[in-house]
Design a protein around this motif. Structure first.
Motif, PDB file in Angstrom:
ATOM      1  N   GLU A   1       0.868  -1.141  -0.026  1.00  0.00           N
ATOM      2  CA  GLU A   1      -0.017   0.021  -0.007  1.00  0.00           C
ATOM      3  C   GLU A   1       1.035   1.108   0.169  1.00  0.00           C
ATOM      4  O   GLU A   1       1.876   1.508   0.983  1.00  0.00           O
ATOM      5  CB  GLU A   1      -0.899   0.206   1.093  1.00  0.00           C
ATOM      6  N   GLN A   2       0.816   2.200  -1.137  1.00  0.00           N
ATOM      7  CA  GLN A   2       1.535   3.303  -1.291  1.00  0.00           C
ATOM      8  C   GLN A   2       0.562   4.512  -1.171  1.00  0.00           C
ATOM      9  O   GLN A   2      -0.360   4.631  -1.800  1.00  0.00           O
ATOM     10  CB  GLN A   2       2.406   3.466  -2.358  1.00  0.00           C
ATOM     11  N   LEU A   3       0.927   5.252  -0.298  1.00  0.00           N
ATOM     12  CA  LEU A   3       0.353   6.714  -0.131  1.00  0.00           C
ATOM     13  C   LEU A   3       1.175   7.935  -0.676  1.00  0.00           C
ATOM     14  O   LEU A   3       2.293   8.050  -0.202  1.00  0.00           O
ATOM     15  CB  LEU A   3      -0.162   7.050   1.299  1.00  0.00           C
ATOM     16  N   ASN A   4       0.682   8.584  -1.528  1.00  0.00           N
ATOM     17  CA  ASN A   4       1.378   9.752  -2.300  1.00  0.00           C
ATOM     18  C   ASN A   4       0.661  10.928  -1.688  1.00  0.00           C
ATOM     19  O   ASN A   4      -0.422  11.391  -2.063  1.00  0.00           O
ATOM     20  CB  ASN A   4       1.362   9.622  -3.698  1.00  0.00           C
ATOM     21  N   LEU A   5       1.638  11.701  -0.755  1.00  0.00           N
ATOM     22  CA  LEU A   5       0.773  12.923  -0.322  1.00  0.00           C
ATOM     23  C   LEU A   5       1.530  14.138  -0.767  1.00  0.00           C
ATOM     24  O   LEU A   5       2.626  14.317  -0.487  1.00  0.00           O
ATOM     25  CB  LEU A   5       1.032  12.762   1.325  1.00  0.00           C
TER      26      LEU A   5
ATOM     27  N   PHE B   1      -5.083   1.909  -8.567  1.00  0.00           N
ATOM     28  CA  PHE B   1      -3.937   3.203  -8.452  1.00  0.00           C
ATOM     29  C   PHE B   1      -5.082   4.409  -8.417  1.00  0.00           C
ATOM     30  O   PHE B   1      -6.330   4.303  -8.838  1.00  0.00           O
ATOM     31  CB  PHE B   1      -3.445   3.296  -9.623  1.00  0.00           C
ATOM     32  N   ASP B   2      -4.584   5.306  -7.924  1.00  0.00           N
ATOM     33  CA  ASP B   2      -5.275   7.100  -8.141  1.00  0.00           C
ATOM     34  C   ASP B   2      -6.453   6.779  -7.442  1.00  0.00           C
ATOM     35  O   ASP B   2      -7.290   7.596  -7.727  1.00  0.00           O
ATOM     36  CB  ASP B   2      -5.410   7.397  -9.460  1.00  0.00           C
TER      37      ASP B   2
ATOM     38  N   VAL C   1       6.163  10.273   0.132  1.00  0.00           N
ATOM     39  CA  VAL C   1       5.459   9.214  -0.071  1.00  0.00           C
ATOM     40  C   VAL C   1       5.767   8.004   1.381  1.00  0.00           C
ATOM     41  O   VAL C   1       6.822   7.951   1.640  1.00  0.00           O
ATOM     42  CB  VAL C   1       6.289   8.432  -1.330  1.00  0.00           C
ATOM     43  N   LEU C   2       4.567   7.381   1.502  1.00  0.00           N
ATOM     44  CA  LEU C   2       4.711   6.427   2.558  1.00  0.00           C
ATOM     45  C   LEU C   2       4.154   5.003   2.082  1.00  0.00           C
ATOM     46  O   LEU C   2       3.387   4.834   1.235  1.00  0.00           O
ATOM     47  CB  LEU C   2       3.539   6.749   3.498  1.00  0.00           C
ATOM     48  N   GLU C   3       4.856   3.858   2.411  1.00  0.00           N
ATOM     49  CA  GLU C   3       4.613   2.570   1.841  1.00  0.00           C
ATOM     50  C   GLU C   3       4.468   1.553   3.112  1.00  0.00           C
ATOM     51  O   GLU C   3       5.282   1.518   3.701  1.00  0.00           O
ATOM     52  CB  GLU C   3       5.499   1.999   0.830  1.00  0.00           C
TER      53      GLU C   3
END
Length: 210
Positions: free
Chosen positions: A24-28, A53-54, A204-206
């Motif tokens: 799980e990746q969070l793009n902030l 995605f997105d 970016v958090l994963e």
């Protein structure tokens, strides 16, 4: 054990046959999105999986959210020597409709080559091609690269990657990976836009379970 991807560049580590991989990746940044990957090892150096995605988390009030992008993925790896391998993969999907950024079928293809310098460091180099529906820019190809360095064995890695280009894919990320109990990994990195892109700086958090 390496991650299935660094931050954005594939690590080309293939899920073992009969096992699952989750990331799980969070793009902030100015806006926030979630990117989820679930893969299954099918043997013979191959894995098959799904991506979502997105998925919109938040966005500026003046902008509508992106269309969510469900995809299928496939990757194959060939080990050439004990230190050097080549992998090829693809992602194919159809974005949701009725929101900003809606587009036709989306596709990505890539070739990546990990090279293990020693017991502590691995370099990655390759190229990718994405159509406009995937990249939110013009269709075309470019190069990508990355590095993974063990700082404290089984506890902490330094990790960085870069995808060149002027589309939404054109970013670099520099950060670290922490190894947690029960096989989990947590990664955090600073997102830096490619010089020719208009992408935002961000975080970016994963969360990964190989």
């Amino acid at each position: 054990m390496a991650q299935q991807s660094l931050f954005n560049v594939p690590s080309s580590e293939i899920t073992e046959r009969g096992r699952w991989f989750f990331q799980e990746q969070l793009n902030l940044s100015r806006s926030g999105v979630s990117n989820t990957t679930l893969d299954y090892g099918i043997g013979h150096g191959m894995e098959l999986g799904l991506n979502l995605f997105d998925l919109d988390l938040y966005h500026p009030g003046s902008e509508e959210r992106l269309s969510t992008l469900p995809m299928v993925n496939l990757q194959k790896r060939w080990d050439l020597t004990e230190r050097w391998a080549i992998a090829a993969g693809t992602q194919l999907g159809q974005p949701s409709t009725g929101v900003a950024g809606s587009r036709g079928p989306a596709s990505l293809a890539f070739i990546n080559s990990p090279f293990r310098l020693n017991e502590r460091a691995t370099l990655y180099a390759g190229g990718y091609w994405a159509n406009s529906a995937y990249s939110l820019g013009s269709s075309g190809g470019n190069f990508m690269a990355g590095v993974d360095v063990t700082l404290i064995d089984k506890h902490l890695h330094f990790m960085a990657d870069y995808m060149n280009g002027s589309s939404s894919l054109g970013v670099g990320v520099v950060g670290f990976v922490w190894y947690l109990p029960n096989g989990w990994q947590f990664s955090a990195g600073a997102q830096l836009p490619s010089p020719q892109s208009r992408n935002d700086y961000g975080l970016v958090l994963e969360f990964t379970h190989p």
